[in-house]
Scaffold this motif. Structure first.
Motif, PDB file in Angstrom:
ATOM      1  N   HIS A 157      38.524   0.524  12.005  1.00  0.00           N
ATOM      2  CA  HIS A 157      38.207  -0.181  13.258  1.00  0.00           C
ATOM      3  C   HIS A 157      39.287  -0.207  13.951  1.00  0.00           C
ATOM      4  CE1 HIS A 157      34.147  -1.220  12.648  1.00  0.00           C
ATOM      5  NE2 HIS A 157      34.318  -2.245  11.630  1.00  0.00           N
ATOM      6  N   ARG A 158      39.310  -0.008  15.318  1.00  0.00           N
ATOM      7  CA  ARG A 158      40.488  -0.278  16.097  1.00  0.00           C
ATOM      8  C   ARG A 158      40.510  -1.802  16.732  1.00  0.00           C
ATOM      9  NH1 ARG A 158      43.791   3.068  18.687  1.00  0.00           N
ATOM     10  NH2 ARG A 158      42.603   4.737  18.231  1.00  0.00           N
ATOM     11  N   ARG A 164      40.511  -4.722  18.696  1.00  0.00           N
ATOM     12  CA  ARG A 164      40.091  -4.732  20.121  1.00  0.00           C
ATOM     13  C   ARG A 164      41.238  -5.342  20.978  1.00  0.00           C
ATOM     14  NH1 ARG A 164      35.065  -7.135  17.697  1.00  0.00           N
ATOM     15  NH2 ARG A 164      33.631  -5.254  17.561  1.00  0.00           N
ATOM     16  N   PHE A 168      42.857  -0.346  11.984  1.00  0.00           N
ATOM     17  CA  PHE A 168      42.928  -1.085  10.596  1.00  0.00           C
ATOM     18  C   PHE A 168      41.966  -0.522   9.675  1.00  0.00           C
ATOM     19  CE2 PHE A 168      40.089  -4.670  10.731  1.00  0.00           C
ATOM     20  CZ  PHE A 168      39.647  -4.528  12.078  1.00  0.00           C
ATOM     21  N   ALA A 179      38.821  -1.855   7.738  1.00  0.00           N
ATOM     22  CA  ALA A 179      37.840  -2.918   7.672  1.00  0.00           C
ATOM     23  C   ALA A 179      37.393  -3.075   6.363  1.00  0.00           C
ATOM     24  CB  ALA A 179      36.791  -3.052   8.718  1.00  0.00           C
ATOM     25  N   GLU A 181      34.867 -13.933   2.587  1.00  0.00           N
ATOM     26  CA  GLU A 181      35.138 -14.759   3.838  1.00  0.00           C
ATOM     27  C   GLU A 181      34.723 -14.065   4.998  1.00  0.00           C
ATOM     28  OE1 GLU A 181      39.787 -14.703   4.688  1.00  0.00           O
ATOM     29  OE2 GLU A 181      39.056 -15.775   2.804  1.00  0.00           O
ATOM     30  N   SER A 182      34.521 -14.589   6.235  1.00  0.00           N
ATOM     31  CA  SER A 182      34.219 -13.938   7.375  1.00  0.00           C
ATOM     32  C   SER A 182      35.358 -13.257   7.831  1.00  0.00           C
ATOM     33  CB  SER A 182      33.952 -15.009   8.638  1.00  0.00           C
ATOM     34  OG  SER A 182      33.999 -14.650   9.965  1.00  0.00           O
ATOM     35  N   GLY A 183      35.002 -11.896   8.229  1.00  0.00           N
ATOM     36  CA  GLY A 183      35.993 -10.825   8.524  1.00  0.00           C
ATOM     37  C   GLY A 183      36.500 -10.139   7.607  1.00  0.00           C
ATOM     38  N   GLY A 219      35.062  -7.589   5.769  1.00  0.00           N
ATOM     39  CA  GLY A 219      34.440  -6.311   5.941  1.00  0.00           C
ATOM     40  C   GLY A 219      33.190  -6.097   5.283  1.00  0.00           C
ATOM     41  N   LYS A 220      32.289  -7.239   5.175  1.00  0.00           N
ATOM     42  CA  LYS A 220      30.840  -7.026   4.525  1.00  0.00           C
ATOM     43  C   LYS A 220      29.949  -6.290   5.347  1.00  0.00           C
ATOM     44  CE  LYS A 220      30.609 -11.526   4.269  1.00  0.00           C
ATOM     45  NZ  LYS A 220      31.557 -12.043   5.005  1.00  0.00           N
ATOM     46  N   THR A 221      29.982  -6.642   6.723  1.00  0.00           N
ATOM     47  CA  THR A 221      29.086  -6.130   7.687  1.00  0.00           C
ATOM     48  C   THR A 221      29.181  -4.802   7.807  1.00  0.00           C
ATOM     49  OG1 THR A 221      28.514  -8.372   8.618  1.00  0.00           O
ATOM     50  CG2 THR A 221      28.008  -5.992   9.852  1.00  0.00           C
ATOM     51  N   THR A 222      30.724  -4.368   7.908  1.00  0.00           N
ATOM     52  CA  THR A 222      31.111  -2.867   8.074  1.00  0.00           C
ATOM     53  C   THR A 222      30.569  -2.188   7.266  1.00  0.00           C
ATOM     54  OG1 THR A 222      32.970  -3.600   9.609  1.00  0.00           O
ATOM     55  CG2 THR A 222      33.165  -1.539   8.667  1.00  0.00           C
TER      56      THR A 222
END
Ligand code: ADP
Ligand code: MG
Length: 281
Positions: free
Chosen positions: A36-37, A39, A45, A47, A66-68, A70-73
């Motif tokens: 991802h770039r 924002r 970087f 993800a 934890e949040s961030g 990369g799970k959703t990505t």
């Protein structure tokens, strides 16, 4: 062929069944990299950083982190709904880097995603009934197996809710509608991305019980993304722990949660809801 011979032949076949073909895994993620770039800084970087995992037919696999992390990505790339960089993904035996658009379109209904925010996934201008009608129009044959009222019943919602609009549904009801919409397609893989974290604690258990029941009755495989160990424990066979885009530990839930090998896993477990999980025995 006489009747006796025919019987003999089939009898022979019954005594010597052919070894069944091993079933195709529903999902194989092989060395996936997604970038991802940022924002803010504009820098690229990773993800998802060289992640591999596999989900067999009917299996429940969890991704925690934890949040961030990369799970959703990872989930979006794995289901061909989000960007994908390096590595290969095989969905029901088809490599996403080779598959034609037509075949991917045909494969789509086999994979259904349930998101964290049910109200965000439903069209606010459509009643539950008209939303289902739209899905049925897209896949008439696949969806003809069940009527609207019965479908709602299968997620324990009253048929009266068919005429409601999303804003007239509670969070728990809206999430059940999302699950019903997923079930309508008779998917072979359900991806649930934090499906209970947006809900009141009082209804989280109900939605989990529903997912457990679906798991037992439909034979669909489940990719469960969660940061709640109690959720993972009650639903999944295998867990992958993600940290900063990488899988740092994987294994059967019992093993990873009771005897974690990785320092990060230990820290994560200590900070997660439901962490005071010792051996089930
Ligand atoms: N579309 C996007 N564009 C830029 N950065 C993104 C995008 N989606 C996610 N990110 C960033 O990628 C990282 C992983 O995000 P995500 O996959 O949503 O993690 P998780 O689901 O584990 O919370 C985070 O730093 C997040 O801010
Ligand atoms: Mg997420």
């Amino acid at each position: 062929m006489t009747e006796a011979v025919r019987k003999g032949v089939s009898g022979e076949a019954a005594r010597h069944p052919r070894t069944p073909e091993p079933e195709t895994p529903v999902l194989v993620v092989d060395d996936l990299v997604v970038e991802h770039r940022d924002r803010g800084t504009g820098q690229v970087f990773r993800a998802v950083d060289h992640v591999s995992l596999r989900i067999d037919a009917g299996q429940s696999v969890a991704v925690v982190g934890e949040s961030g992390s990369g799970k959703t990505t990872l989930a979006m790339a794995a289901t061909a709904l989000g960007p994908r960089g390096g590595g290969d993904i095989r969905l029901l035996g088809h490599s996403l880097s080779e598959i034609s658009r037509t075949r991917l379109r045909r494969l789509r209904p086999e994979v259904q995603v349930v998101f964290q925010d049910p109200h965000g996934s439903l069209d606010p201008r459509q009643s539950v009934r008209s939303g289902l009608r739209e899905l049925r129009a897209l896949q008439p044959e696949r969806t003809s197996w069940i009527g609207d009222a019965e479908l709602l019943g299968s997620v324990r919602l009253a048929p009266e809710l068919l005429d409601r609009y999303p804003h007239q549904l509670s969070g728990g009801q809206a999430q059940r509608v999302c699950i019903a919409r997923a079930l309508l397609m008779r998917p072979r893989l359900i991806v649930a991305d934090e499906p209970t974290s947006g809900l009141d604690v009082s209804v989280q258990a109900d939605v989990l019980a529903l997912l457990r029941q679906i798991r037992a009755t439909t034979g669909a495989a489940l990719l469960m993304i969660s940061h709640d160990l109690a959720v993972v424990r009650s639903l999944c066979d295998v867990v992958h722990v993600m940290y900063r885009g990488r899988v740092v530990e994987s294994g059967p839930c019992e093993q990873v949660f009771v005897t974690p090998e990785n320092d990060y896993t230990r820290e994560l477990l200590a900070a997660m809801p439901g962490a005071r999980w010792r051996s089930r025995r």
